[in-house]
Enzyme design. Structure first.
Site, PDB file in Angstrom:
ATOM      1  N   ASP A   1     -11.148   4.024   7.519  1.00 60.82           N
ATOM      2  CA  ASP A   1     -10.677   3.747   6.152  1.00 60.82           C
ATOM      3  C   ASP A   1     -11.316   2.476   5.604  1.00 60.82           C
ATOM      4  O   ASP A   1     -10.646   1.609   5.045  1.00 60.82           O
ATOM      5  CB  ASP A   1      -9.152   3.622   6.137  1.00 60.82           C
ATOM      6  CG  ASP A   1      -8.564   3.779   4.728  1.00 60.82           C
ATOM      7  OD1 ASP A   1      -9.283   4.301   3.846  1.00 60.82           O
ATOM      8  OD2 ASP A   1      -7.420   3.372   4.510  1.00 60.82           O
TER       9      ASP A   1
ATOM     10  N   GLY B   1       0.832  -1.196   0.000  1.00 56.51           N
ATOM     11  CA  GLY B   1       0.000   0.000   0.000  1.00 56.51           C
ATOM     12  C   GLY B   1       0.861   1.237   0.000  1.00 56.51           C
ATOM     13  O   GLY B   1       2.093   1.170  -0.099  1.00 56.51           O
TER      14      GLY B   1
END
Length: 518
Positions: free
Chosen positions: A139, A21
């Site tokens: 998130d 990520g």
């Protein structure tokens, strides 16, 4: 020495990267002490972060570990340890062989509403556990929802999570993905339970539509649309449309609450859908399967009938006759439900001392024989001693056969049945997935396999439990494409199953006509 050749903290052998990520990567590793696979998150900060932001990121990483470690829930990835290095901490986590929901959507396309609802229920359960512990995720998005190879759905990456007693980190460089950001967070940077639920709604939107509710060419256009426009129209949401629209309300005060979200998701997951075409396709597959099963059974109809009624004074539990009866019972449950099939009763209590079932399930209890959790809304009927249950939309089937001769070795009993079924051609295209013993109060095994049916492939899992009086078989089957998304439902069924106590002296009872008592 390469990174993968070294032990992290003298204990964890890095094997290979399994995810990456913007703020780090995740490694598959082997725990040399406990001899198990784990996932280790390595924080790799972008070069453009300032010294102050790097300090915030270190704190963010520790908050992730603290936040997730407070949660002990099957739909949340477990945190095992935090390793401190000279530069950045490493987080040791449970390893879940899986694909992210984002990867599933990219590789396989949008999900049917019913399957998306089941994924949504798992994510909602994770959020409810987090919110109950005072943790906001901040998130939620398809990238952070993992679909396990065994069907388990977990929420991961609490990297932006905060405890509600902490101050939120809202630096621009550390902001959540804009497409899944609630409007109040985009405007004011405010996080709440309601903003997590909005992100769940956006995730469900993407799951069924294959795109985000504010799909725009740039971040600026996305944020502008969030601030000024309604979400793009839903085209493929089916029974999920009311819950998605309720979650994506702009005003958090009017946004759908968690309890109502759960109720509507359960309804959608149980197949109460407006998608007429999907129902028609499922019904066609079921009819084709029924034709095939009828053709297979036609040659042995007399033997089957004798086995069900006990023949001319014969014992209904005679092994030579049970072999045909078992095949017929399971095969019949794969056919379309008869006209006299009825909804599973929802007001029956479970066996004494059994826990409350998860939402969406109800107890089916046959006194002196067995108890099992069945999805609410399914149809029930009996074929001889076999209890059949089926999703009214087709595709998913549950059967419980309680009168096999006792073997006290469920693995060998399943192997013998496997040989018989393969030799007889009862399951065309049969392929074994696995056959393994299970740890239960009685000897038990799980037998998983696939077979061809009506031009498609079916995927089945059979729980074989050896009782001193008689073996019991719990059979679960879906279309191949639906098996993994439905695995969590089978896990509920398997965990709920209650045979008679070993010392009860009871065996599954059958009345004079061959129907099991209930």
């Amino acid at each position: 020495m390469t990174e993968t050749a070294a032990l992290i903290a003298g204990r964890y052998q890095l094997l290979e990267p399994v995810g990456k990520g913007g703020m780090g990567r995740v490694w598959l590793a082997h725990d040399e002490v406990l001899h198990r696979q784990v996932a280790i998150k390595e924080v790799v900060p972008p070069a453009w972060l300032t010294k102050s932001e790097r300090g915030q990121l270190r704190e963010l990483t520790l908050r992730e570990a603290r936040a997730a470690a407070r949660l002990n829930h099957p739909n949340v990835v477990k945190i095992y340890d935090v390793l401190h290095s000279e530069k950045w901490p490493w987080i040791v986590m449970e390893y879940v062989p899986s694909r992210s929901l984002q990867k599933v959507l990219e590789e396989d396309g949008p999900l049917p509403p019913q399957i998306a609802a089941e994924v949504g229920l798992a994510v909602l359960a994770a959020l409810q556990a987090a919110h109950g512990a005072g943790v906001l995720h901040r998130d939620v998005k398809p990238h952070n929802v993992l679909i396990g190879d065994d069907g388990r759905v977990v929420l991961t990456d609490f990297g932006l999570a905060t405890l509600d007693t902490d101050g939120a980190i809202t630096r621009p460089g550390l902001i959540a993905t804009p497409q899944y950001l609630a409007p109040e967070r985009a405007r004011l940077g405010l996080s709440s339970v309601e903003s997590d639920l909005w992100s769940l709604g956006a995730t469900l939107y993407a799951a069924v539509e294959g795109r985000t509710p504010y799909a725009r060419p740039s971040v600026v256009e996305t944020l502008t649309a969030l601030a000024t426009q309604e979400p793009d129209p839903l085209l493929q949401a089916g029974s999920l449309k009311p819950v998605i629209e309720g979650l994506l309300r702009r005003d958090p005060k009017t946004r759908m609450a968690s309890q109502e979200v759960e109720r509507l998701l359960v309804r959608a997951a149980n197949g109460q859908s407006t998608d007429v075409e999907a129902r028609r396709r499922r019904r066609l597959r079921l009819i084709l399967a029924a034709v095939l099963v009828a053709a297979i059974a036609a040659g042995s109809g007399a033997a089957v009938a004798a086995a069900r009624t006990g023949g001319s004074g014969g014992d209904v539990t005679d092994p030579s006759r049970l072999s045909a009866a078992i095949q017929a019972g399971v095969a019949a449950c794969e056919q379309a439900a008869p006209a006299d099939a009825h909804p599973v009763p929802t007001d029956r209590p479970g066996p004494p001392g059994t826990p409350k079932l998860v939402n969406g399930f109800t107890w089916y209890f046959r006194p002196g024989s067995f108890g099992v959790g069945v999805p609410i809304g399914w149809r029930a009927w009996s074929v001889g001693s076999t209890a059949c249950f089926a999703d009214p939309r087709g595709g998913r089937v549950l059967a419980v056969d309680p009168i096999r001769p006792s073997t006290m070795d469920p693995v060998e009993g399943a192997r013998a049945e496997e040989r018989r079924l393969v030799d007889s051609g009862a399951w065309p295209g049969y392929q074994l997935v696995h056959l393994k013993p299970l740890s239960m109060s009685l000897p038990a095994a799980e037998w998983e396999f696939t077979f061809d049916s009506g031009g498609g492939k079916r995927h089945a899992a059979a729980l074989v439990v050896s009782h001193p009086q008689a073996d019991l078989v719990v059979y679960w089957a879906t279309d191949e494409a639906d098996f993994s998304p439905n695995r969590s439902l089978y896990d509920v069924v398997r965990a709920s199953f209650r045979p008679p106590p070993p010392g009860s002296g009871q065996r599954p009872s059958v009345n004079a006509s061959g129907s099991a008592t209930s």
